[in-house]
Write a protein that holds these residues in place. Structure first.
Motif, short mmCIF file in Angstrom:
data_model
loop_
_atom_site.label_atom_id
_atom_site.label_comp_id
_atom_site.label_asym_id
_atom_site.label_seq_id
_atom_site.Cartn_x
_atom_site.Cartn_y
_atom_site.Cartn_z
N UNK A 136 63.74 23.92 45.03
CA UNK A 136 62.29 24.12 45.00
C UNK A 136 61.59 22.77 45.06
N UNK A 137 60.55 22.68 45.88
CA UNK A 137 59.70 21.49 45.93
C UNK A 137 58.26 21.89 45.61
N UNK A 138 57.59 21.06 44.82
CA UNK A 138 56.19 21.28 44.47
C UNK A 138 55.42 20.02 44.86
N UNK A 139 54.40 20.18 45.71
CA UNK A 139 53.63 19.03 46.18
C UNK A 139 52.43 18.75 45.30
N UNK A 140 51.97 17.52 45.31
CA UNK A 140 50.81 17.12 44.53
C UNK A 140 49.60 17.95 44.95
N UNK A 141 48.85 18.45 43.97
CA UNK A 141 47.66 19.24 44.23
C UNK A 141 47.93 20.70 44.47
N UNK A 142 49.19 21.11 44.38
CA UNK A 142 49.56 22.49 44.65
C UNK A 142 49.49 23.34 43.38
N UNK A 143 49.06 24.58 43.55
CA UNK A 143 49.07 25.59 42.49
C UNK A 143 50.16 26.58 42.88
N UNK A 144 51.31 26.49 42.20
CA UNK A 144 52.46 27.32 42.52
C UNK A 144 52.67 28.35 41.43
N UNK A 145 52.85 29.60 41.83
CA UNK A 145 53.19 30.67 40.89
C UNK A 145 54.65 31.06 41.09
N UNK A 146 55.36 31.24 39.97
CA UNK A 146 56.73 31.73 39.99
C UNK A 146 56.71 33.14 39.42
N UNK A 147 57.10 34.11 40.25
CA UNK A 147 57.03 35.51 39.85
C UNK A 147 58.41 36.14 39.74
N UNK A 148 58.51 37.09 38.83
CA UNK A 148 59.74 37.84 38.69
C UNK A 148 59.66 38.72 37.45
N UNK A 149 60.50 39.73 37.40
CA UNK A 149 60.53 40.60 36.24
C UNK A 149 61.22 39.88 35.08
N UNK A 150 61.20 40.50 33.91
CA UNK A 150 61.90 39.95 32.76
C UNK A 150 63.39 39.82 33.08
N UNK A 209 61.45 35.47 42.19
CA UNK A 209 62.80 35.33 41.66
C UNK A 209 63.40 36.68 41.32
N UNK A 210 64.71 36.76 41.49
CA UNK A 210 65.46 37.96 41.10
C UNK A 210 66.90 37.53 40.81
N UNK A 211 67.41 37.94 39.66
CA UNK A 211 68.79 37.64 39.27
C UNK A 211 69.10 36.15 39.38
N UNK A 212 68.13 35.32 38.96
CA UNK A 212 68.36 33.88 38.93
C UNK A 212 68.21 33.16 40.25
N UNK A 213 67.81 33.88 41.30
CA UNK A 213 67.70 33.28 42.63
C UNK A 213 66.26 33.36 43.14
N UNK A 214 65.88 32.38 43.97
CA UNK A 214 64.63 32.48 44.71
C UNK A 214 64.89 33.35 45.94
N UNK A 215 64.17 34.45 46.04
CA UNK A 215 64.48 35.42 47.10
C UNK A 215 63.40 35.52 48.17
N UNK A 216 62.20 34.98 47.89
CA UNK A 216 61.12 35.11 48.86
C UNK A 216 60.02 34.12 48.52
N UNK A 217 59.12 33.93 49.46
CA UNK A 217 58.00 33.00 49.27
C UNK A 217 56.79 33.51 50.03
N UNK A 218 55.62 33.31 49.47
CA UNK A 218 54.37 33.73 50.10
C UNK A 218 53.36 32.60 50.00
N UNK A 219 52.87 32.14 51.14
CA UNK A 219 51.90 31.04 51.17
C UNK A 219 50.49 31.60 51.34
N UNK A 220 49.63 31.35 50.33
CA UNK A 220 48.26 31.84 50.36
C UNK A 220 47.25 30.71 50.47
#
Length: 251
Positions: free
Chosen positions: A29-43, A217-228
């Motif tokens: 995972x990379x996060x750029x300066x000025x970015x608002x990143x959300x990490x989503x997933x169930x418990x 995230x699902x089962x400890x993995x990044x499975x998808x990404x959505x750029x808004x």
């Protein structure tokens, strides 16, 4: 654009043998300066574990985390404590304010810990409180504030050391919908207008819709990404799209 925060091939394993459990599986995972990143997933998806790795609060079984070019994974505990104090701001679901301290004192506390409280940083404290619309509460204690006001104090505390990145764990989870929107508007403003960087963990599609980018995230993995980032969709349209991603309805 260079990343301010980067995770490389992160794995986190708990237990051994038949009891081995992968909390994170080869996360990059990379996060750029000025970015608002959300990490989503169930418990149980691994999102809180990932946040702990990105903050240096826990160490991966393998892989590395770099913050502002510095490896958190190879740093000593003393170095990590210093890095967290200087480069990371935290916003929590339940505010974590100290009840006996005023708003001004709660916001000033990280500066005292770092030995950086002086006339210049004191002005920064009041500037932040005023910017967040709670300057009039500088002498008030948390028990005299609403939940939204307490979270604004917590945001000021997270920003007062001028960190490289802010990590937020369900920051609106204990707030009503109107107050949640106010807090999320503030967080988005700090990214869009002041170039702050935020990584936010949430399970709520409406909360995530305020982010520039969402990773799932699902089962400890990044499975998808959505750029808004440049999306012209309304909040409700973004929520629908995010929900579809979560439910696997989009390819």
């Amino acid at each position: 654009m260079s990343a301010i925060l980067e995770a490389k091939s992160l794995n986190k394993i708990y237990g051994e043998g038949n009891n081995k459990f992968y909390a994170l599986r080869d996360v990059n995972l990379k996060v750029n300066k000025g970015e608002f990143l959300a990490v989503m997933g169930t418990s149980g998806s691994g999102k809180s574990t990932l946040l702990n790795m990105l903050s240096g609060l826990d160490r991966p079984t393998s892989g590395e985390v770099f913050l502002d070019g510095i490896s958190l994974t190879s740093a000593s505990e003393a170095e990590l404590t210093k890095l967290r104090g200087e480069k990371i701001g935290f916003i929590f679901q339940f505010f974590n304010l100290i009840p006996v301290l005023t708003a001004e004192e709660n916001v000033s506390l990280p500066l005292f810990i770092l030995g950086k409280y002086d006339d210049q940083t004191k002005k920064r404290v009041f500037d932040l409180l005023n910017l967040l619309g709670i300057g009039h509460l500088a002498s008030s204690r948390p028990s005299d504030m609403s939940g939204g006001q307490q979270q604004r104090v917590a945001i000021a505390r997270a920003l007062v050391t001028e960190p490289k990145i802010i990590l937020a764990d369900e920051p609106t989870g204990s707030l009503d919908s109107r107050t949640s929107k106010e807090i999320l508007d503030i967080m988005r403003h700090f990214c869009d207008e002041m170039n702050h960087t935020i990584v936010m963990v949430t399970h709520d599609a409406k909360v995530a819709s305020y982010a520039h980018r969402i990773v799932f995230m699902e089962d400890g993995k990044l499975i998808d990404e959505l750029n808004l980032k440049n999306s012209s969709q309304s909040v409700s349209q973004r929520v629908v799209e995010i929900t579809r991603r979560i439910e696997g309805e989009l390819v």
